[in-house]
Design a protein around this motif. Structure first.
Motif, PDB file in Angstrom:
ATOM      1  N   GLU A 141       0.933  -1.357  -0.052  1.00 11.41           N
ATOM      2  CA  GLU A 141       0.108   0.223  -0.079  1.00 11.41           C
ATOM      3  C   GLU A 141       0.939   1.203   0.025  1.00 11.41           C
ATOM      4  O   GLU A 141       2.173   1.193   0.447  1.00 11.41           O
ATOM      5  N   PRO A 142       0.538   2.488  -0.531  1.00 14.29           N
ATOM      6  CA  PRO A 142       1.257   3.495  -0.628  1.00 14.29           C
ATOM      7  C   PRO A 142       1.582   4.397   0.518  1.00 14.29           C
ATOM      8  O   PRO A 142       2.041   5.568   0.439  1.00 14.29           O
ATOM      9  N   ASP A 143       0.831   3.927   1.493  1.00 11.50           N
ATOM     10  CA  ASP A 143       0.717   4.930   2.834  1.00 11.50           C
ATOM     11  C   ASP A 143       2.228   5.805   3.135  1.00 11.50           C
ATOM     12  O   ASP A 143       2.435   6.672   3.568  1.00 11.50           O
ATOM     13  N   GLY A 144       3.222   4.722   3.139  1.00 13.15           N
ATOM     14  CA  GLY A 144       4.498   5.549   3.376  1.00 13.15           C
ATOM     15  C   GLY A 144       4.960   6.230   2.615  1.00 13.15           C
ATOM     16  O   GLY A 144       5.707   7.213   3.012  1.00 13.15           O
ATOM     17  N   TYR A 145       4.766   6.055   1.462  1.00 13.16           N
ATOM     18  CA  TYR A 145       5.224   7.073   0.398  1.00 13.16           C
ATOM     19  C   TYR A 145       4.458   8.210   0.357  1.00 13.16           C
ATOM     20  O   TYR A 145       5.048   9.654   0.045  1.00 13.16           O
ATOM     21  N   LYS A 150       3.624  14.153   2.228  1.00 10.92           N
ATOM     22  CA  LYS A 150       2.969  15.027   3.302  1.00 10.92           C
ATOM     23  C   LYS A 150       3.923  15.625   4.016  1.00 10.92           C
ATOM     24  O   LYS A 150       3.755  17.009   4.223  1.00 10.92           O
ATOM     25  N   HIS A 151       5.281  14.896   4.465  1.00 13.43           N
ATOM     26  CA  HIS A 151       6.124  15.809   5.191  1.00 13.43           C
ATOM     27  C   HIS A 151       6.808  16.982   4.160  1.00 13.43           C
ATOM     28  O   HIS A 151       7.479  18.032   4.621  1.00 13.43           O
ATOM     29  N   PHE A 152       6.685  16.783   2.695  1.00 11.87           N
ATOM     30  CA  PHE A 152       7.338  17.773   2.046  1.00 11.87           C
ATOM     31  C   PHE A 152       6.373  18.100   1.035  1.00 11.87           C
ATOM     32  O   PHE A 152       6.219  18.012  -0.397  1.00 11.87           O
ATOM     33  N   PRO A 153       5.279  19.263   1.433  1.00  8.22           N
ATOM     34  CA  PRO A 153       4.225  19.524   0.583  1.00  8.22           C
ATOM     35  C   PRO A 153       4.381  20.407  -0.640  1.00  8.22           C
ATOM     36  O   PRO A 153       3.664  20.553  -1.193  1.00  8.22           O
ATOM     37  N   HIS A 154       5.753  20.924  -0.584  1.00  2.00           N
ATOM     38  CA  HIS A 154       6.104  21.768  -1.535  1.00  2.00           C
ATOM     39  C   HIS A 154       6.638  20.894  -2.997  1.00  2.00           C
ATOM     40  O   HIS A 154       7.033  21.544  -3.909  1.00  2.00           O
ATOM     41  N   THR A 155       6.636  19.553  -2.875  1.00  2.00           N
ATOM     42  CA  THR A 155       7.170  18.832  -3.819  1.00  2.00           C
ATOM     43  C   THR A 155       5.851  17.974  -4.459  1.00  2.00           C
ATOM     44  O   THR A 155       4.883  17.775  -3.832  1.00  2.00           O
ATOM     45  N   SER A 156       5.961  17.495  -5.505  1.00  2.00           N
ATOM     46  CA  SER A 156       4.943  16.557  -6.100  1.00  2.00           C
ATOM     47  C   SER A 156       5.599  15.358  -6.577  1.00  2.00           C
ATOM     48  O   SER A 156       6.771  15.262  -6.752  1.00  2.00           O
ATOM     49  N   PRO A 157       4.835  14.479  -6.586  1.00  2.00           N
ATOM     50  CA  PRO A 157       5.127  12.869  -6.657  1.00  2.00           C
ATOM     51  C   PRO A 157       6.102  12.853  -7.730  1.00  2.00           C
ATOM     52  O   PRO A 157       7.103  12.156  -7.859  1.00  2.00           O
ATOM     53  N   LYS A 158       6.017  13.511  -9.156  1.00  2.00           N
ATOM     54  CA  LYS A 158       6.960  13.361 -10.272  1.00  2.00           C
ATOM     55  C   LYS A 158       8.260  13.936  -9.953  1.00  2.00           C
ATOM     56  O   LYS A 158       9.296  13.756 -10.842  1.00  2.00           O
ATOM     57  N   GLU A 174       4.612   3.402  -7.100  1.00  2.00           N
ATOM     58  CA  GLU A 174       3.937   3.718  -8.102  1.00  2.00           C
ATOM     59  C   GLU A 174       2.600   4.157  -7.884  1.00  2.00           C
ATOM     60  O   GLU A 174       1.705   5.152  -8.429  1.00  2.00           O
ATOM     61  N   SER A 175       1.862   3.515  -6.792  1.00  2.00           N
ATOM     62  CA  SER A 175       0.422   3.829  -6.345  1.00  2.00           C
ATOM     63  C   SER A 175       0.419   5.360  -5.681  1.00  2.00           C
ATOM     64  O   SER A 175      -0.647   6.006  -5.863  1.00  2.00           O
ATOM     65  N   ALA A 176       1.733   5.755  -5.299  1.00  2.93           N
ATOM     66  CA  ALA A 176       1.852   7.136  -4.799  1.00  2.93           C
ATOM     67  C   ALA A 176       2.109   8.220  -5.793  1.00  2.93           C
ATOM     68  O   ALA A 176       2.186   9.304  -5.672  1.00  2.93           O
ATOM     69  N   GLY A 177       2.272   7.801  -7.065  1.00  2.47           N
ATOM     70  CA  GLY A 177       2.692   8.600  -8.187  1.00  2.47           C
ATOM     71  C   GLY A 177       4.133   8.594  -8.450  1.00  2.47           C
ATOM     72  O   GLY A 177       4.563   9.737  -9.256  1.00  2.47           O
TER      73      GLY A 177
END
Length: 217
Positions: A141-145, A150-158, A174-177
């Motif tokens: 599951e993607p929870d950890g990612y 969430k800790h670095f909200p200024h960033t996007s998954p990509k 991949e599930s977290a993008g």
């Protein structure tokens, strides 16, 4: 590129955790307490998916849940004692430290993870270390990612990459993008579980080339 997330066991550290024994012991414990039925196919499960099955039943009391995690933690602490780094791991994180956000997402207990990372003198290179206590559900599951994002909200998954050796790492990432790089992974197994890595590497320092290629895009 803003950051990179590493798996720990058999990605940064050459773990000697007997994951098969851990899975069997936890499953036996859950069967003994009639949380799960006998006869589940172990080939189709990891420890984390067995635990997810147990959680989904709603039958785990607080005491049983703690006892289940204690069983896992015993295997982890024993398997991480004296664990060496994977080849090139220290050089890689030292090179990336201060240039990118560095995080670890591991299904291990944070205590076991920190003990091994400190023993190998690389804990201080990381900006964030997520153990299972910080996740709602474990990899795959993607929870950890998602917790990292969430800790670095200024960033996007990509703007991240992740590196791991197992299909559960790839699935969660991949599930977290977050694009996933497979390190010494079983690609056929990954593909069969619906995981299609952005890249495959056999040597950790090869991550650098992929970071550079994504930065220039």
């Amino acid at each position: 590129m803003k950051g990179i997330v590493f798996d720990m066991d058999n990605t940064l550290l050459r773990s000697s955790i007997d994951f098969g024994a851990m899975k069997r012991d936890i499953y036996a414990f859950l069967c003994h307490h009639r949380i799960l039925p006998q006869g589940l196919s172990m080939d189709n499960h990891t420890t984390s998916t067995i635990i997810a099955e147990a959680m989904n039943t709603g039958l785990l009391s607080e005491d049983l849940r703690h006892a289940m995690w204690d069983t896992a933690k015993e295997h982890e602490m024993r398997g991480m004692m004296g664990a060496d780094l994977e080849a090139g791991a220290r050089e890689l994180v030292r090179q990336l430290h201060g240039q990118l956000i560095l995080a670890i997402v591991t299904n291990n207990a944070l205590e076991a993870a920190m003990a091994a990372l400190k023993e190998n003198k690389i804990a201080d290179y990381f900006d964030l270390i997520i153990g299972r206590e910080a996740m709602g559900l474990l990899k795959p599951e993607p929870d950890g990612y998602l917790e990292v994002l969430k800790h670095f909200p200024h960033t996007s998954p990509k703007e991240w990459l992740s590196v791991g050796d197992a299909w559960v790492d790839g699935k969660a990432s991949e599930s977290a993008g977050i694009p996933f790089i497979a390190y010494c992974g079983d690609i056929a197994r990954m593909n069969s579980m619906g995981v299609f890595p952005f890249a495959e590497i056999q040597h950790l320092p090869d991550v650098i080339g992929y970071l550079q290629s994504r930065t220039t895009k």
